[in-house]
Design a protein around this motif. Structure first.
Motif: not given
Length: 231
Positions: A190-212
């Motif tokens: 995980v590199r950071k938190t992405l707020k208001n990333y996508i309209t998704d009730p389960n995540s409250k619109n939050n996502a983790s920016l992940i990297e490989w």
């Protein structure tokens, strides 16, 4: 090179490139996998999927079991310049879901979607699809894979935890998240938190920016890169 065949503890899986005949099945499967997002109209349409196959066919891979389509990944190549971890939205990074911003000269494979039929999860299909995406990254000599991973279980903890705290709890194993826990097992960080990333009730619109990071990446001399010239 696709198609490829993979043995899993629960049976054989075939991976191949998506084609136009798959589109109606992919629309149905995407809706089945993400019912809450389907209610928000944030799932693939036939137009989206047709555009994906047109602009970057190599990045659109499906999984079959006994001839039945049971999973898929959608990817595009992006160029993020000197700040690959900058905040962005799902719509922005995917050009409204159509991938018209796909950049063959970019250095980052962006994972727009991975989904597996919920009726057969646990068969190892997700892991096989993730490995196919890593192989594509290696083949194209791209520097990394990035993706915005929905915080699938965050809704249940949102009253007591900030998204960053939830991510940390998943990283330490205190909380199991259907999406992020799997991504961590697949070697992403995980590199950071992405707020208001996508309209998704389960995540409250939050996502983790992940990297490989691609361990086989060979830096490209800028002087050897192709240059587009408009006349």
């Amino acid at each position: 090179m696709l198609p490829t065949h993979h043995d899993t503890p629960k049976g054989a899986v075939t991976l191949r490139l998506a084609d136009t005949e798959d589109i109606p099945h992919l629309v149905e499967l995407n809706t089945k996998c993400f019912p809450a997002m389907a209610e928000e109209n944030v799932v693939w349409t036939r137009g989206h999927l047709a555009a994906h196959q047109k602009v970057f066919p190599e990045g659109q891979i499906v999984a079959e079991v006994d001839g039945n389509l049971v999973g898929a990944v959608a990817s595009l190549i992006v160029s993020l310049g000197n700040d690959p971890y900058r905040s962005h939205t799902y719509s922005g990074i995917t050009d409204g879901g159509y991938f018209h911003n796909h950049d063959p000269e970019g250095d980052t494979l962006y994972g727009a979607d991975v989904y597996v039929d919920p009726e057969i999860r646990g068969m190892g299909i997700g892991a096989v699809l993730y490995e196919a995406r890593r192989e594509l990254c290696r083949k194209l000599n791209l520097k990394r894979i990035l993706a915005g991973g929905r915080l699938h279980g965050y809704k249940a903890y949102a009253a007591d935890m900030r998204p960053e705290e939830y991510i940390r709890a998943v990283e330490t194993g205190t909380i199991k998240d259907l999406v992020l826990s799997f991504q961590l097992r697949e070697g992403f960080v995980v590199r950071k938190t992405l707020k208001n990333y996508i309209t998704d009730p389960n995540s409250k619109n939050n996502a983790s920016l992940i990297e490989w990071l691609n361990p086989d990446y060979v830096p490209v001399d800028d002087d050897t890169r192709k240059v587009r010239v408009a006349c």
